[in-house]
Design a protein around this motif. Structure first.
Motif, PDB file in Angstrom:
ATOM      1  N   ILE A  83      18.352   7.858 -25.154  1.00 36.80           N
ATOM      2  CA  ILE A  83      18.875   6.980 -24.548  1.00 36.80           C
ATOM      3  C   ILE A  83      20.215   7.428 -23.254  1.00 36.80           C
ATOM      4  O   ILE A  83      21.144   7.709 -23.928  1.00 36.80           O
ATOM      5  CB  ILE A  83      19.887   6.026 -25.569  1.00 36.80           C
ATOM      6  CG1 ILE A  83      18.822   4.842 -26.654  1.00 36.80           C
ATOM      7  CG2 ILE A  83      20.009   4.974 -24.496  1.00 36.80           C
ATOM      8  CD1 ILE A  83      19.751   4.315 -27.410  1.00 36.80           C
ATOM      9  N   LEU A  84      19.085   7.126 -21.894  1.00 34.62           N
ATOM     10  CA  LEU A  84      20.109   7.565 -21.228  1.00 34.62           C
ATOM     11  C   LEU A  84      21.372   6.560 -20.551  1.00 34.62           C
ATOM     12  O   LEU A  84      20.854   4.954 -21.405  1.00 34.62           O
ATOM     13  CB  LEU A  84      18.999   8.023 -19.966  1.00 34.62           C
ATOM     14  CG  LEU A  84      17.644   8.861 -19.859  1.00 34.62           C
ATOM     15  CD1 LEU A  84      16.722   8.668 -19.058  1.00 34.62           C
ATOM     16  CD2 LEU A  84      18.322  10.482 -21.195  1.00 34.62           C
ATOM     17  N   GLU A  85      21.535   7.160 -20.046  1.00 31.33           N
ATOM     18  CA  GLU A  85      22.969   6.361 -19.644  1.00 31.33           C
ATOM     19  C   GLU A  85      22.397   5.164 -18.125  1.00 31.33           C
ATOM     20  O   GLU A  85      21.484   5.272 -17.639  1.00 31.33           O
ATOM     21  CB  GLU A  85      24.479   6.912 -17.763  1.00 31.33           C
ATOM     22  CG  GLU A  85      25.329   6.072 -17.659  1.00 31.33           C
ATOM     23  CD  GLU A  85      26.241   6.877 -17.012  1.00 31.33           C
ATOM     24  OE1 GLU A  85      27.276   6.772 -16.260  1.00 31.33           O
ATOM     25  OE2 GLU A  85      25.316   8.018 -16.472  1.00 31.33           O
ATOM     26  N   HIS A  86      22.650   3.880 -18.136  1.00 28.66           N
ATOM     27  CA  HIS A  86      22.666   2.338 -17.961  1.00 28.66           C
ATOM     28  C   HIS A  86      21.134   2.174 -18.397  1.00 28.66           C
ATOM     29  O   HIS A  86      20.125   1.624 -17.274  1.00 28.66           O
ATOM     30  CB  HIS A  86      22.822   3.083 -16.156  1.00 28.66           C
ATOM     31  CG  HIS A  86      23.645   3.162 -15.591  1.00 28.66           C
ATOM     32  ND1 HIS A  86      25.015   2.589 -15.818  1.00 28.66           N
ATOM     33  CD2 HIS A  86      24.038   4.666 -15.023  1.00 28.66           C
ATOM     34  CE1 HIS A  86      25.836   3.486 -15.631  1.00 28.66           C
ATOM     35  NE2 HIS A  86      24.674   4.461 -14.768  1.00 28.66           N
ATOM     36  N   SER A 120      23.143   8.278 -33.054  1.00 31.90           N
ATOM     37  CA  SER A 120      24.581   9.102 -32.850  1.00 31.90           C
ATOM     38  C   SER A 120      25.475   7.737 -33.107  1.00 31.90           C
ATOM     39  O   SER A 120      24.865   6.065 -32.349  1.00 31.90           O
ATOM     40  CB  SER A 120      24.210   9.522 -32.277  1.00 31.90           C
ATOM     41  OG  SER A 120      24.098   8.516 -30.642  1.00 31.90           O
ATOM     42  N   ASP A 121      26.878   8.242 -32.769  1.00 34.66           N
ATOM     43  CA  ASP A 121      28.068   6.234 -32.938  1.00 34.66           C
ATOM     44  C   ASP A 121      27.883   6.394 -31.659  1.00 34.66           C
ATOM     45  O   ASP A 121      29.050   5.573 -31.082  1.00 34.66           O
ATOM     46  CB  ASP A 121      29.064   7.783 -33.679  1.00 34.66           C
ATOM     47  CG  ASP A 121      29.477   8.827 -32.973  1.00 34.66           C
ATOM     48  OD1 ASP A 121      28.472   9.556 -32.109  1.00 34.66           O
ATOM     49  OD2 ASP A 121      30.797   9.076 -33.491  1.00 34.66           O
ATOM     50  N   ASN A 122      27.937   6.592 -30.382  1.00 39.46           N
ATOM     51  CA  ASN A 122      28.361   6.155 -29.161  1.00 39.46           C
ATOM     52  C   ASN A 122      27.775   5.211 -29.086  1.00 39.46           C
ATOM     53  O   ASN A 122      26.712   5.787 -27.932  1.00 39.46           O
ATOM     54  CB  ASN A 122      28.497   7.840 -27.288  1.00 39.46           C
ATOM     55  CG  ASN A 122      26.682   8.556 -27.924  1.00 39.46           C
ATOM     56  OD1 ASN A 122      26.051   8.304 -28.719  1.00 39.46           O
ATOM     57  ND2 ASN A 122      26.614   9.448 -26.750  1.00 39.46           N
ATOM     58  N   VAL A 123      26.646   4.590 -28.751  1.00 44.29           N
ATOM     59  CA  VAL A 123      26.429   3.542 -28.494  1.00 44.29           C
ATOM     60  C   VAL A 123      26.367   2.970 -28.485  1.00 44.29           C
ATOM     61  O   VAL A 123      27.327   2.245 -29.754  1.00 44.29           O
ATOM     62  CB  VAL A 123      24.653   3.240 -29.319  1.00 44.29           C
ATOM     63  CG1 VAL A 123      23.676   4.576 -29.587  1.00 44.29           C
ATOM     64  CG2 VAL A 123      25.238   3.111 -31.405  1.00 44.29           C
ATOM     65  N   VAL A 124      25.969   1.067 -28.436  1.00 46.16           N
ATOM     66  CA  VAL A 124      26.292  -0.031 -28.112  1.00 46.16           C
ATOM     67  C   VAL A 124      24.944  -0.796 -28.994  1.00 46.16           C
ATOM     68  O   VAL A 124      23.747  -0.894 -28.089  1.00 46.16           O
ATOM     69  CB  VAL A 124      26.864  -0.521 -26.650  1.00 46.16           C
ATOM     70  CG1 VAL A 124      27.412  -2.347 -27.132  1.00 46.16           C
ATOM     71  CG2 VAL A 124      27.722  -0.075 -26.396  1.00 46.16           C
ATOM     72  N   PRO A 167      28.951   3.847 -21.744  1.00 43.12           N
ATOM     73  CA  PRO A 167      29.100   4.440 -19.937  1.00 43.12           C
ATOM     74  C   PRO A 167      29.694   5.720 -20.279  1.00 43.12           C
ATOM     75  O   PRO A 167      30.798   6.302 -20.913  1.00 43.12           O
ATOM     76  CB  PRO A 167      30.627   3.203 -19.201  1.00 43.12           C
ATOM     77  CG  PRO A 167      30.330   2.793 -20.629  1.00 43.12           C
ATOM     78  CD  PRO A 167      30.074   3.239 -22.102  1.00 43.12           C
ATOM     79  N   GLY A 168      28.632   6.178 -19.314  1.00 42.83           N
ATOM     80  CA  GLY A 168      28.409   7.725 -18.773  1.00 42.83           C
ATOM     81  C   GLY A 168      28.283   8.892 -20.310  1.00 42.83           C
ATOM     82  O   GLY A 168      28.876  10.202 -19.812  1.00 42.83           O
TER      83      GLY A 168
END
Length: 242
Positions: free
Chosen positions: A116-119, A133-137, A164-165
């Motif tokens: 999953i890319l940024e934006h 991964s744990d950096n998701v919304v 973000p980022g």
């Protein structure tokens, strides 16, 4: 976060006790069912993974345990009520290995890793999401009435985007193999079955009639996809090819 799908077979002693020649009848025996098991191993290197509640089989390493949380607990409850994501989904962080519950032969799944890319936001059918991964919304997407009528996903789907980022990973699972295709401006995908299992923001989905009273194709109700973005498609879904 990296994952590996392993197929585990019986021990040599099992073959001996059941009087089966392992070399000639390893995958098939005319009178006895040979058990095979599919298991997913997730390797973490100073990273984290969000999995479905109840899907952990074992874990080992320098890992910490937590639960997935947004900045709004009511939102977490809402997501769990509307999609296949359970409330308080487990999160494992650190360095080590997390093994998921094994699946018996006849219930194997095909796994697809998606970046999953940024934006970028992905929307998935219910039951397709496995872990990420744990950096998701994690959020939800409400379906239109015609979309509800053409599928068994209910009124809501799960929607995932990266923080973000950052770039995130999500792993999906389906009963038939899937692949990612891109749809460009002016192109359209039409399918007479539930071929698409997920797509990115920018893709418009509709379930409508193709033709009328035998005219204009006469295929009845079909799925339409247009816009610009990526789609997760299962071309052999419904063919009983496994």
């Amino acid at each position: 976060m990296q994952h590996q799908v392993k197929i585990l077979e019986p021990t040599d002693l099992w073959y001996l006790e059941n009087n089966i020649n392992k070399e000639t009848n390893r995958y098939y025996h005319p009178t006895k069912d040979i058990p095979f098991v599919q298991q997913v191993e997730i390797k973490l290197e100073n990273s984290g993974v969000v999995i479905q509640k109840g899907s952990m089989y074992s874990c080992v390493g320098k890992l910490t345990y937590g639960v997935y949380k947004t900045d709004n607990r009511l939102k977490d409850i809402w997501i769990s009520l509307r999609t296949d994501i359970d409330y308080n989904a487990p999160v494992y962080r650190g360095t080590g290995t997390v093994k998921l519950e094994p699946r018996q032969k006849g219930d194997f799944l095909h796994y697809t890793n998606i970046e999953i890319l940024e934006h970028e936001q992905w929307e998935f059918d219910d039951g397709v999401f496995q872990f990420c991964s744990d950096n998701v919304v994690i959020g939800t997407k409400r379906l239109k009435f015609r979309q509800i009528a053409g599928s068994d996903d209910g009124r809501w789907r799960i929607a995932l985007s990266a923080l973000p980022g950052q770039k995130a990973q999500v792993v999906t699972a389906t009963f038939a193999p899937t692949k990612i295709i891109e749809l460009n401006k002016g192109e359209v995908l039409i399918a007479d079955y539930d071929m698409v299992k997920g797509f990115t923001k920018g893709i418009e989905e509709d379930y409508r009639k193709l033709g009328h009273f035998g005219k204009g194709g006469g295929e009845g109700y079909v799925w339409f996809y247009n816009g610009e973005g990526k789609l997760l498609v299962s071309e052999t879904s419904g063919m009983a090819l496994g």
